[in-house]
Design an enzyme around this catalytic site. Structure first.
Site, mmCIF file in Angstrom:
data_model
loop_
_atom_site.group_PDB
_atom_site.id
_atom_site.type_symbol
_atom_site.label_atom_id
_atom_site.label_comp_id
_atom_site.label_asym_id
_atom_site.label_seq_id
_atom_site.Cartn_x
_atom_site.Cartn_y
_atom_site.Cartn_z
ATOM 1 N N ASP A 114 0.859 -1.184 0.000
ATOM 2 C CA ASP A 114 0.000 0.000 0.000
ATOM 3 C C ASP A 114 0.898 1.238 0.000
ATOM 4 O OD1 ASP A 114 -2.362 1.478 0.180
ATOM 5 O OD2 ASP A 114 -2.373 1.424 2.359
ATOM 6 N N PHE A 163 -10.119 -0.852 -0.256
ATOM 7 C CA PHE A 163 -9.675 -1.730 0.817
ATOM 8 C C PHE A 163 -10.169 -3.140 0.515
ATOM 9 C CE2 PHE A 163 -9.467 -3.679 4.982
ATOM 10 C CZ PHE A 163 -8.281 -3.154 5.499
HETATM 11 P P1 IMP Z 1 1.861 -0.426 3.744
HETATM 12 O O1 IMP Z 1 2.922 -0.444 4.807
HETATM 13 O O2 IMP Z 1 1.088 0.859 3.770
HETATM 14 O O3 IMP Z 1 2.351 -0.771 2.371
HETATM 15 O O4 IMP Z 1 0.762 -1.468 4.193
HETATM 16 C C1 IMP Z 1 0.860 -2.791 3.959
HETATM 17 C C2 IMP Z 1 0.196 -3.561 5.080
HETATM 18 O O5 IMP Z 1 -1.055 -2.970 5.460
HETATM 19 C C3 IMP Z 1 -0.117 -4.945 4.630
HETATM 20 O O6 IMP Z 1 0.794 -5.837 5.232
HETATM 21 C C4 IMP Z 1 -1.516 -5.207 5.123
HETATM 22 O O7 IMP Z 1 -1.468 -5.941 6.314
HETATM 23 C C5 IMP Z 1 -2.107 -3.893 5.440
HETATM 24 N N1 IMP Z 1 -3.075 -3.502 4.408
HETATM 25 C C6 IMP Z 1 -2.936 -2.526 3.490
HETATM 26 N N2 IMP Z 1 -4.007 -2.446 2.696
HETATM 27 C C7 IMP Z 1 -4.841 -3.421 3.099
HETATM 28 C C8 IMP Z 1 -6.128 -3.852 2.628
HETATM 29 O O8 IMP Z 1 -6.720 -3.335 1.670
HETATM 30 N N3 IMP Z 1 -6.688 -4.887 3.295
HETATM 31 C C9 IMP Z 1 -6.086 -5.497 4.358
HETATM 32 N N4 IMP Z 1 -4.879 -5.129 4.813
HETATM 33 C C10 IMP Z 1 -4.269 -4.092 4.198
#
Ligand code: IMP
Ligand code: MG
Length: 185
Positions: A114, A163
């Site tokens: 994300d 999401f």
């Molecule tokens: P980042 O650090 O912002 O890239 O977030 C990644 C982490 O956030 C992943 O390991 C997921 O656990 C959680 N995450 C991000 N987006 C989603 C989603 O749409 N559904 C469920 N978990 C998410």
């Protein structure tokens, strides 16, 4: 997005509607990724080390592991960038790999990229352990909200800014058991 503290109303499986990505499409794609990864690492002389990011990536990792045709070991790291709801919280590293990674070929396994903050922080920690190589496999890439530049070596699906839950991905700890991937928002 608003901070949510109250637990969500569980949605029954029969009411989930049409999957954004069906279990069948996931299975095909994971098979292909396994083949591609096996080719990339065909010539390494130690087993590949899959470092799985808990908890969301475990379902993907279990299938990916079984689609590999090369020897592989499993390690786990734990980080949480989301609290109990949809809003991002502070990143915590609660568990680090147990075995030495020095000189090993490491493939980090994540469910979704994300902002990129989670993998960026974990990669920084893993690099200190001096692996021979470090690559990233992510089932889902949601580029719309990227904050940290992230190189994904093996991507399952690029998804829109929604999401998602299912196939290991949760909302407040729920829905990981869904065989396909569904949008919640
Ligand atoms: P980042 O650090 O912002 O890239 O977030 C990644 C982490 O956030 C992943 O390991 C997921 O656990 C959680 N995450 C991000 N987006 C989603 C989603 O749409 N559904 C469920 N978990 C998410
Ligand atoms: Mg996660």
């Amino acid at each position: 997005m608003p901070e949510t503290s109250a637990p969500p109303e569980p949605i029954l499986k029969k009411d989930m509607g049409r999957a954004l990505i069906s279990a069948e499409r996931i299975a095909k794609r994971v098979e292909d990724m396994g083949r591609e990864i096996s080719e990339v690492y065909a010539d390494i002389d130690t087993p590949l080390v899959l470092v799985v990011i808990l908890k969301g990536a475990t379902v993907f990792a279990a299938d990916l592991l079984r689609s590999l045709s090369i020897p592989a070991e499993l390690e786990f790291v734990s980080a949480a960038s989301y609290g109990s709801g949809i809003s991002p919280g502070k990143l915590r590293l609660a568990h680090m790999v147990e075995g030495p990674l020095v000189g090993r070929h490491v493939l980090l396994i994540e469910d979704i990229i994300d902002s990129g903050r989670t993998v960026s922080a974990i990669e920084k920690r893993l690099r200190k352990l001096k692996p021979a190589s470090l690559r990233l496999a992510a089932l889902l890439d949601r580029p719309a909200r990227r904050e940290v530049e992230t190189r994904i070596d093996f991507t399952g699906f690029v998804i829109p800014d929604r999401f998602v839950i299912g196939y290991g991905l949760d909302y407040a700890g729920l829905y990981r058991e869904l065989p396909g991937i569904y949008t919640l928002t």
